[in-house]
Write a protein that holds these residues in place. Structure first.
Motif, PDB file in Angstrom:
ATOM      1  N   ARG A 544      37.252  33.705  33.217  1.00 18.72           N
ATOM      2  CA  ARG A 544      37.011  35.056  33.085  1.00 18.72           C
ATOM      3  C   ARG A 544      37.854  35.572  31.992  1.00 18.72           C
ATOM      4  NH1 ARG A 544      38.332  39.746  36.198  1.00 18.72           N
ATOM      5  NH2 ARG A 544      39.586  38.488  37.413  1.00 18.72           N
ATOM      6  N   THR A 546      39.904  38.810  30.274  1.00 17.82           N
ATOM      7  CA  THR A 546      40.079  40.183  30.415  1.00 17.82           C
ATOM      8  C   THR A 546      41.186  40.272  29.077  1.00 17.82           C
ATOM      9  OG1 THR A 546      41.871  39.747  31.955  1.00 17.82           O
ATOM     10  CG2 THR A 546      39.729  40.205  32.631  1.00 17.82           C
ATOM     11  N   ASP A 547      41.264  41.759  29.151  1.00 13.57           N
ATOM     12  CA  ASP A 547      42.365  41.971  27.946  1.00 13.57           C
ATOM     13  C   ASP A 547      43.773  41.396  28.594  1.00 13.57           C
ATOM     14  OD1 ASP A 547      40.476  43.273  26.565  1.00 13.57           O
ATOM     15  OD2 ASP A 547      40.762  45.219  27.420  1.00 13.57           O
ATOM     16  N   THR A 548      44.720  41.782  27.434  1.00 11.69           N
ATOM     17  CA  THR A 548      46.100  41.434  27.930  1.00 11.69           C
ATOM     18  C   THR A 548      46.922  42.302  28.725  1.00 11.69           C
ATOM     19  OG1 THR A 548      46.294  40.387  25.507  1.00 11.69           O
ATOM     20  CG2 THR A 548      48.531  40.488  26.739  1.00 11.69           C
ATOM     21  N   TRP A 549      47.625  42.070  29.526  1.00 12.42           N
ATOM     22  CA  TRP A 549      48.306  43.038  30.430  1.00 12.42           C
ATOM     23  C   TRP A 549      49.174  43.718  29.744  1.00 12.42           C
ATOM     24  CZ3 TRP A 549      47.987  46.114  34.238  1.00 12.42           C
ATOM     25  CH2 TRP A 549      49.006  46.745  34.724  1.00 12.42           C
TER      26      TRP A 549
ATOM     27  N   ARG B  85      48.759  39.906  36.916  1.00 14.58           N
ATOM     28  CA  ARG B  85      48.481  38.691  36.483  1.00 14.58           C
ATOM     29  C   ARG B  85      48.844  37.831  37.443  1.00 14.58           C
ATOM     30  NH1 ARG B  85      44.754  39.449  33.046  1.00 14.58           N
ATOM     31  NH2 ARG B  85      45.197  39.449  31.027  1.00 14.58           N
ATOM     32  N   ASP B 109      40.526  44.682  37.143  1.00 15.65           N
ATOM     33  CA  ASP B 109      40.062  43.498  35.950  1.00 15.65           C
ATOM     34  C   ASP B 109      40.897  42.547  35.928  1.00 15.65           C
ATOM     35  OD1 ASP B 109      37.701  44.004  35.389  1.00 15.65           O
ATOM     36  OD2 ASP B 109      37.881  44.493  33.411  1.00 15.65           O
ATOM     37  N   MET B 110      42.341  42.776  35.847  1.00 19.34           N
ATOM     38  CA  MET B 110      43.081  41.869  35.299  1.00 19.34           C
ATOM     39  C   MET B 110      43.858  40.972  36.298  1.00 19.34           C
ATOM     40  SD  MET B 110      45.108  43.671  32.214  1.00 19.34           S
ATOM     41  CE  MET B 110      44.045  44.696  30.783  1.00 19.34           C
TER      42      MET B 110
END
Lengths: 655, 173
Positions: A544, A546-549, B85, B109-110
């Motif tokens: 999945r 997703t964007d970078t944190w 993360r 989401d992350m």
């Protein structure tokens, strides 16, 4: 195949550029005149390549040892690969220039630029074909002057300055060449090479040494060897990218050709001089790689890398002649010869490709500054793969051709550690460690080049809005990458121990024990790919994306590594050799409060050769000129006296 | 010097008795939690990323107390991390304000799967006293799926531990 036909093909390839440029000049009002000229250039390259292929077949079959080209010259076996490189370069860059130059109609005066290109192409071919001293010098001068007009083609301040430096340096080189060749020929410029070699054999050690030093300086200045290299990183990037590719990819090889050809005139006393060539070659390789690692201008980085590669080639040539003379080391010589020939070919391929790629990037983003690029891989995925392959080639990594060439060099040096007397073992150790250092710096430079241009995010608006890629621009770059890969595939069995044939007029068989295990390399290359395939396909991991944190704060391109920042450790470590200087300038924002300040980092690097050699020399010449000026009194009688004195002196010397 | 020594000897120990280890409610719940984590996936720890979606900070005080010397939740395998993360569990407090709605959704989401979302405090569970205000979206489950709720305004550290234990045991079945 009839030799006459082959020589006619060569004549066609030699004459077509002139015809094409003239046609372009006559039809300059027509919109397709540049296309016509470039297509004709490409045609001449294609015909020339065909002629080279036919001639090479004849020579391998043994039915021809040299070829008479009309009344113009004789083509020796040594010149054949170099002519092949010239024609391949012409073919690729002309194809590229069809679309590349059309975009810059306002900046360049295209018909005249094409005239300069044509003269440049003819000059390079004529250098290889020249049968005598005079024709060689004329051809050399034609090539150099035409290159000057390519450098100043855009007529900006920078180009004119770079062109001036080039103009001076190339003429100093020309003077050295002319003097060296005239010493060898006993002052007669009309001698053919064979006659020259005969005459040189009778010369004493001192004139021979002097001639060698002059010739090495002349060819070395053209090839960008330290300390006569300073013009190259300024001049090569200023030309249009197709011409830069020719200058860096092809013209430098012509200098190597001239050097190799002139070595045949020195049967004796090569040994001490080859140590000098080896030393300067390694120093050039080191400084080229070092400056490439810290350079922020994409095309100038490539130019520095050219200096590095030319240094390696000259070091390889020196090592060949150093080892072939000694019985204990003679088995290593073929490996060095193999390295030299492979590296000449590989450097041509990847450097031409990279210069054209830099041109593609520049025409889409209008900048060459690595700190203003970035993120192009997202827009041009296929093209970034091509440039990645070329960058791998430039960093000498497998499976591209450069790796196998350098592998031969490293293997031979490693074998040299265990052969010969202690002095040669120690030399091999020093050379091996310098080659390792240069290789490391080159990898650093090209990691920087590729990642700052293609990875991450665009650092400026211009890079963000890079338009679509034109296939006609990208195709020659892709061909360079494919050929580089092809050289790797061909070089692989060569290194694995198959006789190579005749190079430098000697039978070459790769030294036993210096081979490379094909299964091992294949395994090393295939294992990561297999592992990747297993992870994604067989294990079927659900991914999945997703964007970078970003910790809540939006990510900006300014958070990325810059070219300047990336090279900071190298700049710090080699600060003495780079003349690096950095200063943090603190200015208070409010006069009453010393704590609120604005900080500005000011940093510079210099070439130590420029600071310690060029500038003192220039100042010295100006000072001497000032003192000579005192003679200019303006009194006619005094000048007459000077004339009389000169006459008496001349008569005294002559009689 | 001597008088100081004499005073030390004369005074003796005046600090409180150290609490008995292994018998309080916290230790029992903690040990159960540790076992539950081991049973959950055979590992030893769970990582928590806490998102303050507009709470009164009462929940944050209580969750900070989980890490102090008295509760020391790290010995049960619970630790707080800085990035979603790295997290297994997302704890959310507060009635989701309109300003934090997007941030909460992004953090969710992350967080890599498998993940668990636990609403901590009445505000996060129902909207609490802020429910219906124009400035809040309301309960966390209106924004992202919630796996478990820990009620209380604010819940004490022990209640939070018990809530986590219940959530993990529920997740196993």
């Amino acid at each position: 195949m009839d030799p006459l036909l082959i020589s006619r093909l060569f004549l066609f390839a030699l004459a077509t550029p002139a015809f094409a440029a003239l046609l372009g000049l006559l039809l300059r009002r027509v919109s397709w005149s540049n296309t016509l000229t470039q297509v004709l250039f490409a045609l001449s390259g294609l015909v020339g390549l065909g002629a080279v292929a036919l001639l090479a077949l004849e020579m391998f079959a043994g039915s021809l040892s040299s070829l008479q080209i009309g009344g113009l010259g004789v083509l020796q076996p040594l010149g054949v690969p170099f002519l092949g490189i010239i024609y391949a370069g012409v073919l690729l860059t002309s194809f590229y220039s069809i679309a590349a130059l059309a975009k810059y109609k306002e900046i360049y005066v295209l018909p005249w630029l094409n005239v300069a290109s044509a003269l440049f192409l003819i000059g390079m071919q004529a250098v290889v074909l020249a049968p005598s001293v005079l024709t060689f010098l004329l051809a050399w001068e034609l090539m150099s002057i035409a290159a000057y007009f390519l450098v100043i083609a855009d007529r900006t301040e920078d180009s004119l300055r770079a062109g001036f430096l080039y103009f001076v340096m190339t003429h100093l080189g020309f003077l050295a060449l002319a003097a060296g060749l005239l010493i060898l020929s006993g002052g007669n410029p009309l001698l053919s090479w064979a006659e020259l070699a005969q005459g040189a054999a009778t010369l004493g050690a001192l004139p021979l040494s002097l001639a060698f030093a002059l010739l090495f300086a002349g060819f070395g200045s053209k090839a960008g060897l330290v300390p006569l290299h300073q013009w190259l990183p300024y001049a090569h990037p200023q030309a249009p990218s197709g011409s830069s590719a020719l200058l860096s990819g092809v013209m430098l090889k012509v200098a190597v050709f001239g050097f190799l050809q002139s070595l045949t005139f020195f049967p004796s006393l090569l040994f001490p001089w080859m140590l000098v060539v080896l030393l300067l070659g390694l120093v050039s390789a080191f400084f080229g790689a070092l400056h490439a690692a810290v350079e922020n201008d994409a095309k100038r980085l490539l130019a520095w890398s050219s200096i590095e590669n030319m240094g390696l080639i000259f070091a390889g040539i020196a090592l060949y002649f150093l080892t072939s003379g000694t019985a204990a080391l003679a088995p290593l010589a073929p490996l060095f010869a193999l390295f030299v020939m492979l590296h000449i070919l590989n450097h041509f391929l990847f450097k031409s490709g990279l210069f054209m790629a830099a041109g593609v990037i520049q025409s889409a983003t209008h900048t060459r500054d690595l700190d203003s690029l970035g993120g192009l891989a997202r827009r041009w995925p296929l093209f970034s793969g091509v440039v990645l392959a070329l960058s791998l080639a430039a960093a000498a990594l497998p499976p591209l051709g450069t790796f196998f060439g350098e592998w031969a060099l490293v293997q031979a040096l490693a074998l040299g550690l265990g052969a010969g007397d202690p002095a040669s073992r120690f030399t091999a150790l020093l050379v091996l460690s310098s080659v390792a250092l240069v290789g490391g710096l080159a990898i650093f430079a090209f990691v920087k080049f590729f990642s700052l241009v293609f990875l991450g995010r665009a650092r400026t608006e211009a890079a963000e809005h890079a338009g679509a890629l034109s296939w006609i621009l990208a195709t020659p770059v892709a061909i360079c990458a494919l050929l580089s890969l092809g050289v790797g595939l061909v070089a692989f069995p060569l290194i694995s121990g198959i006789p190579v044939g005749k190079l430098f007029g000697a039978e070459v068989v790769v030294a036993p024990g210096a081979g490379i295990d094909p299964t091992l390399v294949a395994l090393i290359l295939a294992a990561p790919a297999l592992a990747l395939w297993l992870i994604t396909r067989v294990l079927r991991t659900k991914i999945r994306i997703t964007d970078t944190w970003d910790c809540g704060a939006p990510l900006t391109p300014r958070m990325q590594y810059t070219s300047t920042g990336f090279a900071a450790p190298i700049r710090f470590f080699f600060r003495t050799l780079l003349g690096a200087r950095r200063e943090i300038i603190t200015t208070p924002v409010v006069a009453s409060n010393p704590w609120v300040t604005k900080k500005h980092l000011d940093w510079q690097i210099h070439s130590i050769w420029e600071v310690w050699l060029y500038k003192p020399l220039g100042h010295g010449i100006v000072r001497v000129a000032h003192s000579v000026r005192r003679l200019q009194s303006g009194v006619v009688q005094f000048y007459l006296l000077l004339v009389l004195l000169t006459l008496i002196l001349t008569l005294f010397i002559a009689l | 010097m001597l008088s100081l020594l004499a005073r030390i000897i004369k005074t003796g120990t005046v600090t409180e008795q150290a609490p008995q280890v292994g018998s309080t409610d916290i230790e029992v719940t903690g040990e159960n939690l540790k076992r539950a984590i081991t049973r959950l996936y055979g590992g030893r720890s769970l990582r928590i990323r806490h998102v303050d979606a507009g709470s009164s900070n009462a929940e944050e005080y209580e969750m900070t107390a989980l890490g102090n010397a008295y509760h020391d939740s790290e010995r049960f395998g619970l630790s707080f991390v800085a990035s979603p993360r790295h997290a297994d569990i997302l704890t959310v407090s507060g009635p989701v304000t309109r300003n934090m709605e997007h941030a909460l959704r992004t953090a969710y989401d992350m967080t890599p799967e498998p993940r668990m979302v636990i609403a901590v405090g009445d505000g996060a569970c129902t909207g609490g006293i802020w429910a219906g205000s124009y400035a809040v979206v309301g309960a966390v489950e209106k924004v992202i799926p919630v796996d478990a709720k820990i009620f209380g305004d604010p819940p004490s550290p022990l209640q939070i531990l018990k809530g986590l234990l219940a959530a993990i045991e529920k997740a196993r079945t």
